[in-house]
Scaffold this motif. Sequence first.
Motif, mmCIF file in Angstrom:
data_model
loop_
_atom_site.group_PDB
_atom_site.id
_atom_site.type_symbol
_atom_site.label_atom_id
_atom_site.label_comp_id
_atom_site.label_asym_id
_atom_site.label_seq_id
_atom_site.Cartn_x
_atom_site.Cartn_y
_atom_site.Cartn_z
ATOM 1 N N HIS A 11 0.579 -1.202 -0.063
ATOM 2 C CA HIS A 11 0.163 -0.014 0.078
ATOM 3 C C HIS A 11 0.893 1.302 0.001
ATOM 4 N N SER A 14 -1.172 4.711 0.875
ATOM 5 C CA SER A 14 -1.598 4.783 1.987
ATOM 6 C C SER A 14 -0.491 4.988 2.825
ATOM 7 N N ASN A 15 0.598 4.328 2.616
ATOM 8 C CA ASN A 15 1.790 4.183 3.684
ATOM 9 C C ASN A 15 2.640 5.081 3.423
ATOM 10 N N GLU A 21 11.765 4.946 2.660
ATOM 11 C CA GLU A 21 11.221 3.562 2.786
ATOM 12 C C GLU A 21 11.516 2.678 1.892
ATOM 13 N N TYR A 226 -1.217 -1.611 6.342
ATOM 14 C CA TYR A 226 -1.163 -0.165 6.542
ATOM 15 C C TYR A 226 -0.377 0.012 7.869
ATOM 16 N N ILE A 227 0.058 1.362 7.787
ATOM 17 C CA ILE A 227 1.173 1.736 8.716
ATOM 18 C C ILE A 227 0.470 1.766 10.358
ATOM 19 N N TRP A 230 0.904 -1.552 11.867
ATOM 20 C CA TRP A 230 2.295 -2.105 12.066
ATOM 21 C C TRP A 230 2.495 -2.487 13.267
ATOM 22 N N LYS A 259 1.351 10.586 14.089
ATOM 23 C CA LYS A 259 1.798 10.384 12.721
ATOM 24 C C LYS A 259 3.020 11.517 12.417
ATOM 25 N N LYS A 268 10.031 5.506 13.531
ATOM 26 C CA LYS A 268 9.853 4.603 12.360
ATOM 27 C C LYS A 268 10.777 4.332 11.681
#
Length: 286
Positions: A11, A14-15, A21, A226-227, A230, A259, A268
Amino acid sequence: MTKIGFMSDLHLDSNQFGAFERQTLQHLLQEQGLEHLHIAGDLSNDFYGISLPFIRELEQVLPVSFNLGNHDMLGLSESEIAATDFQVQQFGQTKLISFSGWYDYSFVPEKSKEEHLRTKNNFWFDRRLQRDLDDSAITQQLVQRLDALLTSLQGPLIAALHFVPHRDFLYDHPYFQRFNAFLGSQTFHQVFQKHGVQEAVFGHLHHRHQSRKIDGIRYHMRPLGYIREWELTRTFFEDFPQYRISQHYRLHKRYNAVKDLPEFQDYKKKHLAAELRDALTVIEVQ
């Protein structure tokens, strides 16, 4: 020996997969010594704009194959979807067969087709897709093609799909059980069993399970998801309890509350590689 990696449900949109990343994932794949990566669906909601360019970028690091998930299908025609199904790749004596899969409501037989359609049209992402056939007919067609393909193949077999092929992996929470109808079909398992498939990898349902063997087939389900789902997001609140909210059980609310915090962004970055590693399945074949 050939090491094949499998991932699903990244995703990317969305992520918000950015440069960090992507680089972290690429380094992980190289660190694992993989010789091939298969992505079992749901890279994004934009196949040509996001999913496919991401695949092309990864191909600079190692060979990549994929099958579509329902999110990748958004905006695609039936012929575009079909063109990606039932790819066969060979690694030594082992063959990897990949296809999207679908669902036929058979995981929730106590409700009528009309009830399932109301739930789907009110709540489920797939109401946004334009498929040519109804859900049961799509699944039946895929099962027939899968059966014919596997009949023609010899040697050890690995299957990769997006949707859930066995009821052992369904939601057990009472609120979510109605959505089990849209997760997959037991008929895929039956065909795998008929043809002696040894390993099967899938995603779709955003829960990671330990690999388990059912009727001689070893199943692997380790979607990234989704994050907000996680493990690193969950453990962040353990390490920073001051950011817990009153509705902590609501994953999107608690994630939205933190977030943008520098503490969460740093957390993260520190734990992303471990999260990606936990969502990676590696199968070694001869």
